[in-house]
Scaffold this motif. Structure first.
Motif, mmCIF file in Angstrom:
data_model
loop_
_atom_site.group_PDB
_atom_site.id
_atom_site.type_symbol
_atom_site.label_atom_id
_atom_site.label_comp_id
_atom_site.label_asym_id
_atom_site.label_seq_id
_atom_site.Cartn_x
_atom_site.Cartn_y
_atom_site.Cartn_z
ATOM 1 N N ASP A 279 -2.577 -1.197 -3.949
ATOM 2 C CA ASP A 279 -2.320 0.068 -4.654
ATOM 3 C C ASP A 279 -3.098 0.073 -5.959
ATOM 4 O OD1 ASP A 279 -0.750 1.564 -2.985
ATOM 5 O OD2 ASP A 279 1.132 0.677 -3.659
ATOM 6 N N LYS B 197 0.851 -1.184 0.000
ATOM 7 C CA LYS B 197 0.000 0.000 0.000
ATOM 8 C C LYS B 197 0.886 1.233 0.000
ATOM 9 C CE LYS B 197 -3.974 2.180 0.320
ATOM 10 N NZ LYS B 197 -4.959 2.145 -0.779
ATOM 11 N N ASN B 198 0.571 2.186 -0.895
ATOM 12 C CA ASN B 198 1.358 3.420 -1.014
ATOM 13 C C ASN B 198 2.828 3.115 -1.324
ATOM 14 O OD1 ASN B 198 -0.932 4.990 -0.407
ATOM 15 N ND2 ASN B 198 -0.554 4.770 1.790
#
Length: 328
Positions: free
Chosen positions: A267, A243-244
């Motif tokens: 993502d 994520k990110n």
């Protein structure tokens, strides 16, 4: 001052051919028929056919067509039938090499005409519709290219970008070397570009839909007696999430033997994968990896590992996404 753009076509008809030229299927007959056809063209303001009254020598025929703008005259000149093409088709009725075509600008008739009103309307409409059209075109180009690039492997992205750049340069060079471009050619370029992007973007979206399926999370079951709610998956299974552009864990622990790693790429539209290595020396010590795929997507990696320390990363973003896997 109200100006008009005039095309003047001059041609000579031998006295012996004048009767044939006056017939309905002759040169002068077809020019009279052409008047009604020309009147349907955008920007047409009038047509006049005159000829000399010398009954014994060659007759000079002068045909004038008047247009509201230079672009509309250019459109007429490049689309058949027009006066010049009709005269050329009746070459057996005219003096050889007597055909001449001239274009000029002249003051128009006094007073406002319907064509003038149409031109004023066009100018006002352009101030509103051109920015909207340009914005819509830009959004379609961005969307279409983004869908195509996401569906392509990384090795094909650079050749595609180079091809697009060459195409843009080619179109720009053509327009730069042709100051007067017929309107249908400009419209044709936009139609081809939008059609290509629409087809490519749709195909890419369909491809993504079929290959990047998002697994829906299963409903959480009640933990058995003695189990701790919210703990790690039962058995020798590990979960890790991207994520990110980073992993949610940098250290994973598992028991020796068969190991199942569930990799969740959270993502949206960003490609990741999960790769495991024997050491931190890089790809030469790779054990296994999942496919590179844009999120959201969930993938599973099955491994058989002995006790020791292993390393993992995302092969798309190895500098930002890496960690250790300790097998006990």
């Amino acid at each position: 001052m109200n100006m008009e753009y005039v095309q003047t076509v001059l041609v000579q008809i031998p006295a012996a051919k004048l009767d044939a030229a006056l017939k309905p299927d002759g040169l002068l007959g077809e020019l009279e028929t052409h008047r009604s056809i020309a009147s349907t063209r955008s920007g047409f303001r009038g047509m006049r056919v005159t000829r000399s009254a010398n009954p014994e020598g060659d007759a000079l025929v002068v045909v004038e067509t008047r247009w509201a703008s230079n672009n509309e005259l250019a459109d007429y000149s490049t689309q058949e039938p027009n006066v010049a093409s009709i005269a050329a088709a009746h070459r057996d009725e005219v003096v050889p090499n007597s055909l001449q075509v001239h274009r000029m600008q002249a003051p128009g008739a006094g007073g406002a005409s319907s064509a003038d009103a149409a031109r004023v309307y066009d100018r006002l409409a352009l101030a509103l519709f051109v920015p909207i059209g340009v914005l819509a075109f830009a959004l379609l180009v961005i969307y279409g290219l983004s869908r195509i690039y996401l569906a392509l492997p990384s090795s094909a992205a650079t050749p595609l970008a180079a091809g697009i750049a060459l195409g843009v340069l080619g179109i720009a060079a053509y327009f730069a070397t042709h100051p007067t471009v017929p309107r249908w050619q400009i419209v044709g370029v936009f139609v081809v570009v939008l059609g290509t992007l629409a087809i490519g973007g749709t195909a890419a979206a369909v491809y993504d839909e079929g290959h990047h399926t998002v697994k829906q999370p299963e409903a959480a079951a009640s933990p058995p007696a003695g189990a701790t709610p919210g703990g790690a998956p039962s058995g020798n299974a590990i979960q890790i999430t991207a994520k990110n552009i980073k992993f949610d864990k940098t250290t994973l622990t598992a028991a020796a033997g068969d190991v199942t790693i569930q990799f969740n790429n959270a993502d949206n539209a960003i490609p990741h994968n999960f790769a495991v290595y024997k050491s931190d020396s890089g790809p030469t010590d790779e054990i296994k990896h999942t496919d590179i795929a844009a999120g959201p997507v969930v993938q599973t990696l099955q491994l058989t590992l002995e006790k020791g320390t292993y390393f993992f990363d995302c092969q798309v973003h190895p500098a930002q996404m890496s960690g250790k896997l300790i097998v006990e």
